[in-house]
Design a protein around this motif. Structure first.
Motif, PDB file in Angstrom:
ATOM      1  N   ALA A 242       1.094  -0.967   0.003  1.00  0.00           N
ATOM      2  CA  ALA A 242      -0.148  -0.749  -0.165  1.00  0.00           C
ATOM      3  C   ALA A 242       0.737   1.498   0.078  1.00  0.00           C
ATOM      4  N   ARG A 243       0.427   2.557  -0.831  1.00  0.00           N
ATOM      5  CA  ARG A 243       0.848   3.384  -0.953  1.00  0.00           C
ATOM      6  C   ARG A 243       0.005   4.380  -0.876  1.00  0.00           C
ATOM      7  N   GLU A 244       0.183   5.962  -0.629  1.00  0.00           N
ATOM      8  CA  GLU A 244      -0.974   6.888  -0.977  1.00  0.00           C
ATOM      9  C   GLU A 244       0.200   8.078  -1.468  1.00  0.00           C
ATOM     10  N   LEU A 245       0.262   8.354  -1.939  1.00  0.00           N
ATOM     11  CA  LEU A 245       0.162   9.645  -2.425  1.00  0.00           C
ATOM     12  C   LEU A 245      -0.335  10.882  -2.621  1.00  0.00           C
ATOM     13  N   VAL A 351       3.540   4.324  -8.363  1.00  0.00           N
ATOM     14  CA  VAL A 351       2.695   4.469  -7.647  1.00  0.00           C
ATOM     15  C   VAL A 351       3.779   4.576  -6.800  1.00  0.00           C
ATOM     16  N   ARG A 352       4.223   3.226  -6.352  1.00  0.00           N
ATOM     17  CA  ARG A 352       5.220   3.117  -5.045  1.00  0.00           C
ATOM     18  C   ARG A 352       5.946   4.338  -5.532  1.00  0.00           C
ATOM     19  N   ALA A 353       6.767   4.432  -6.201  1.00  0.00           N
ATOM     20  CA  ALA A 353       8.043   4.944  -7.056  1.00  0.00           C
ATOM     21  C   ALA A 353       7.470   6.542  -6.245  1.00  0.00           C
ATOM     22  N   GLY A 354       6.384   7.127  -6.100  1.00  0.00           N
ATOM     23  CA  GLY A 354       6.286   8.548  -6.230  1.00  0.00           C
ATOM     24  C   GLY A 354       5.847   8.840  -7.085  1.00  0.00           C
ATOM     25  N   ILE A 355       4.952   8.461  -8.136  1.00  0.00           N
ATOM     26  CA  ILE A 355       4.650   9.009  -9.258  1.00  0.00           C
ATOM     27  C   ILE A 355       2.655   8.792  -9.517  1.00  0.00           C
ATOM     28  N   VAL A 382      -4.326   8.571 -10.471  1.00  0.00           N
ATOM     29  CA  VAL A 382      -4.707   7.112  -9.176  1.00  0.00           C
ATOM     30  C   VAL A 382      -3.490   7.749  -8.782  1.00  0.00           C
ATOM     31  N   ILE A 383      -3.497   7.634  -7.317  1.00  0.00           N
ATOM     32  CA  ILE A 383      -2.907   8.463  -5.864  1.00  0.00           C
ATOM     33  C   ILE A 383      -2.224   7.225  -4.830  1.00  0.00           C
ATOM     34  N   GLY A 384      -2.970   6.093  -5.426  1.00  0.00           N
ATOM     35  CA  GLY A 384      -2.039   4.932  -4.244  1.00  0.00           C
ATOM     36  C   GLY A 384      -2.980   4.281  -4.458  1.00  0.00           C
ATOM     37  N   PHE A 385      -2.757   3.111  -3.130  1.00  0.00           N
ATOM     38  CA  PHE A 385      -3.411   1.533  -3.373  1.00  0.00           C
ATOM     39  C   PHE A 385      -3.574   1.690  -1.742  1.00  0.00           C
ATOM     40  N   THR A 386      -4.721   0.983  -1.126  1.00  0.00           N
ATOM     41  CA  THR A 386      -4.955   0.374   0.274  1.00  0.00           C
ATOM     42  C   THR A 386      -4.440  -1.139   0.372  1.00  0.00           C
ATOM     43  N   PRO A 387      -3.993  -0.986   1.632  1.00  0.00           N
ATOM     44  CA  PRO A 387      -3.163  -2.215   2.052  1.00  0.00           C
ATOM     45  C   PRO A 387      -3.997  -3.686   1.343  1.00  0.00           C
ATOM     46  N   ASP A 388      -5.838  -3.448   1.070  1.00  0.00           N
ATOM     47  CA  ASP A 388      -6.388  -4.651  -0.003  1.00  0.00           C
ATOM     48  C   ASP A 388      -5.905  -4.459  -1.203  1.00  0.00           C
ATOM     49  N   GLY A 389      -5.297  -3.511  -1.545  1.00  0.00           N
ATOM     50  CA  GLY A 389      -5.211  -3.012  -2.693  1.00  0.00           C
ATOM     51  C   GLY A 389      -6.204  -2.506  -3.977  1.00  0.00           C
ATOM     52  N   CYS A 437      -2.784   6.079 -20.192  1.00  0.00           N
ATOM     53  CA  CYS A 437      -2.834   7.396 -19.077  1.00  0.00           C
ATOM     54  C   CYS A 437      -1.891   7.979 -19.635  1.00  0.00           C
ATOM     55  N   TYR A 438      -1.644   9.028 -18.428  1.00  0.00           N
ATOM     56  CA  TYR A 438      -0.253  10.478 -19.113  1.00  0.00           C
ATOM     57  C   TYR A 438       0.612   9.964 -17.900  1.00  0.00           C
ATOM     58  N   LEU A 439       1.363  10.030 -18.318  1.00  0.00           N
ATOM     59  CA  LEU A 439       2.765   9.880 -16.575  1.00  0.00           C
ATOM     60  C   LEU A 439       3.667  11.446 -17.088  1.00  0.00           C
ATOM     61  N   TYR A 440       3.402  12.614 -15.866  1.00  0.00           N
ATOM     62  CA  TYR A 440       4.321  13.628 -15.990  1.00  0.00           C
ATOM     63  C   TYR A 440       5.456  13.443 -14.705  1.00  0.00           C
ATOM     64  N   TRP A 441       6.404  13.766 -14.515  1.00  0.00           N
ATOM     65  CA  TRP A 441       7.542  13.601 -14.182  1.00  0.00           C
ATOM     66  C   TRP A 441       8.948  14.263 -14.223  1.00  0.00           C
TER      67      TRP A 441
END
Length: 459
Positions: A242-245, A351-355, A382-389, A437-441
């Motif tokens: 899980a991670r949320e940005l 998302v885990r990488a912070g993107i 999409v900013i994250g995933f819960t512990p259940d995915g 999707c769009y990817l910005y970095w």
């Protein structure tokens, strides 16, 4: 967007019909064809999992020098680019949206021939550039089919950072009876025939006011080519950590009725609203001077700004995918592409990488628990995933900024995003986006972020 007839709905209907007869527009610099560049032997930029999606982007000093130049020049530095050096000539261009005819000097750069790992049914270009007042650019694609014949040069966008010199626009009525350009997407007309795009080149034409000495600067150009099989359902993948940005939250619906000239706010602004959220996540935002044109009574004026500067005057909306990427990349030190992902696992890695990632999907109301609406085309972040995915999304189709954060069931959300076919409310088969999707970095991503992007073939 949540409008009733967005681009993907139109595309699905069009691909089911016979191709039209209008010819593609060609660039003025035909001399570039005479110096067709060699094949892209380095094969840099491919997404490692071959078979569905191929990314190829030119952005390094070597990349720019490997193309065929005709009046353009590669510029080294921390952010290598391409500029207009010596004009090839002059044209008179009539803007179809203003009726104004103006003279322009021009020069071109043409990429090496690129052969994707996957012969493609679709291709979508992206570019990162800045065009100061008095300049603009055009992006084109030409390719070879698997039957050995060639496409025409298709215009994939006429673009400027601002909107004083030309009106930012896609070009309709481009087809050769085998493929068609639908707003921003090159598509094979009859994928079931087995015909595919085997290889392609991209051409940049840079324009400036005669005698001005000005130039656009382009930092990145490339395309995503794909052959996603028809699928109504996509198997779920096991959830990762899980991670949320911490991404800013903006509602498109707080702008209903604002700026009819940019498609009237509200449901039409999901794409620029999502783009603005991620631009600000990376610490960029328009200045007070940039926002001086916005009605001071409007909340979140930066969303109005994003809508204006992503607006496609031919499409008459803010949902042109490459125009959104180009808008985001116009901020200092930002990069942006349009691509497709294969799976939720790839999305989780980013998302885990912070993107955070802007995704495109369509669904009936009952297909996404908790959304409270159905849509034939909509962008969310999409900013994250819960512990259940389950998927944590900043969904701009919310009544207020505070309500933007949503949690959607993993299996439902993944299916509506990754499928290519679906049934609409009338029971008719229509298209899905297949993981677009769009990817910005930023220019200087962390090592983990760079690895995640490199694994997709976009850096």
């Amino acid at each position: 967007m949540t409008s009733s007839t967005p681009r993907r709905t139109v595309l699905a209907a069009a691909l089911a019909a016979a191709a039209g007869t209008a010819a593609a527009t060609t660039a003025p610099a035909a001399a570039a064809d005479a110096a067709a560049p060699a094949a892209d032997a380095g094969r840099r930029g491919h997404a490692p999992p071959a078979g569905l999606v191929d990314n190829r982007f030119w952005s390094t000093f070597t990349d720019w020098r490997c193309g065929a130049v005709a009046g353009t020049r590669a510029v080294p530095g921390l952010r290598p680019g391409l500029v207009l050096a010596t004009p090839l000539g002059r044209i008179d261009h009539t803007d179809p949206h203003t009726g104004r005819t103006s003279p322009w000097e021009y020069a071109t750069w043409t990429s090496p021939v690129h052969t994707p790992t996957v012969p493609a049914t679709e291709a979508i270009a992206s570019w990162n550039a800045h065009t100061p007042p008095g300049t603009w650019l055009q992006v084109e694609l030409s390719g070879t089919y698997t039957d050995g014949t060639a496409t025409p040069w298709y215009v994939l966008g006429r673009w400027a950072s601002g909107d004083d010199d030309i009106r930012r626009t896609s070009v309709d009525d481009q087809t050769d009876g085998k493929s068609t350009v639908w707003t921003d997407t090159f598509a094979i007309d009859d994928a079931a025939s087995g015909l595919r795009l085997l290889s392609y080149r991209l051409r940049l034409t840079l324009y400036r006011a005669p005698g001005s000495g000005l130039t656009p600067v382009v930092w990145r150009i490339g395309a995503m080519a794909s052959d996603i099989p028809d699928r109504f359902t996509v198997p779920d993948s096991p959830p990762g950590p899980a991670r949320e940005l911490a991404v800013p939250r903006y509602s498109q619906n707080t702008h209903v009725g604002q700026y009819p000239e940019y498609d009237n706010g509200g449901e039409a602004w999901c794409s620029p609203t999502s783009s603005q959220m991620i631009v600000e996540y990376w610490g960029r935002r328009p200045s007070a001077e940039d926002l001086a044109w916005v009605n001071p009574s409007f909340a979140d004026p930066q969303v109005c700004h994003a809508a204006r500067f992503t607006y496609d005057h031919q499409y008459q909306g803010c949902g042109n995918w490459p125009f959104n990427a180009a808008y985001a990349a116009g901020y200092p030190g930002m990069n942006a592409v349009v691509t497709r992902l294969h799976s939720l696992a790839e999305l989780e890695t980013l998302v885990r990488a912070g993107i955070p990632v802007i995704t495109s999907q369509s669904f009936r109301k009952e297909e996404l628990t908790g959304a409270g609406y159905g849509t034939s085309g909509h962008l969310m972040t999409v900013i994250g995933f819960t512990p259940d995915g389950d998927v944590i999304a900043n969904d701009p189709a919310s009544p207020t900024n505070d309500a933007v954060r949503r949690v959607y069931l993993r299996h439902e959300w993944g299916n509506i995003w990754l499928r290519t076919k679906r049934y609409n409310a009338s029971g008719k088969v229509v298209s899905g986006t297949g993981g677009v999707c769009y990817l910005y970095w930023p220019d200087r991503p962390s090592p983990v972020q760079r690895r995640a992007l490199a694994d997709l073939g976009v850096v």
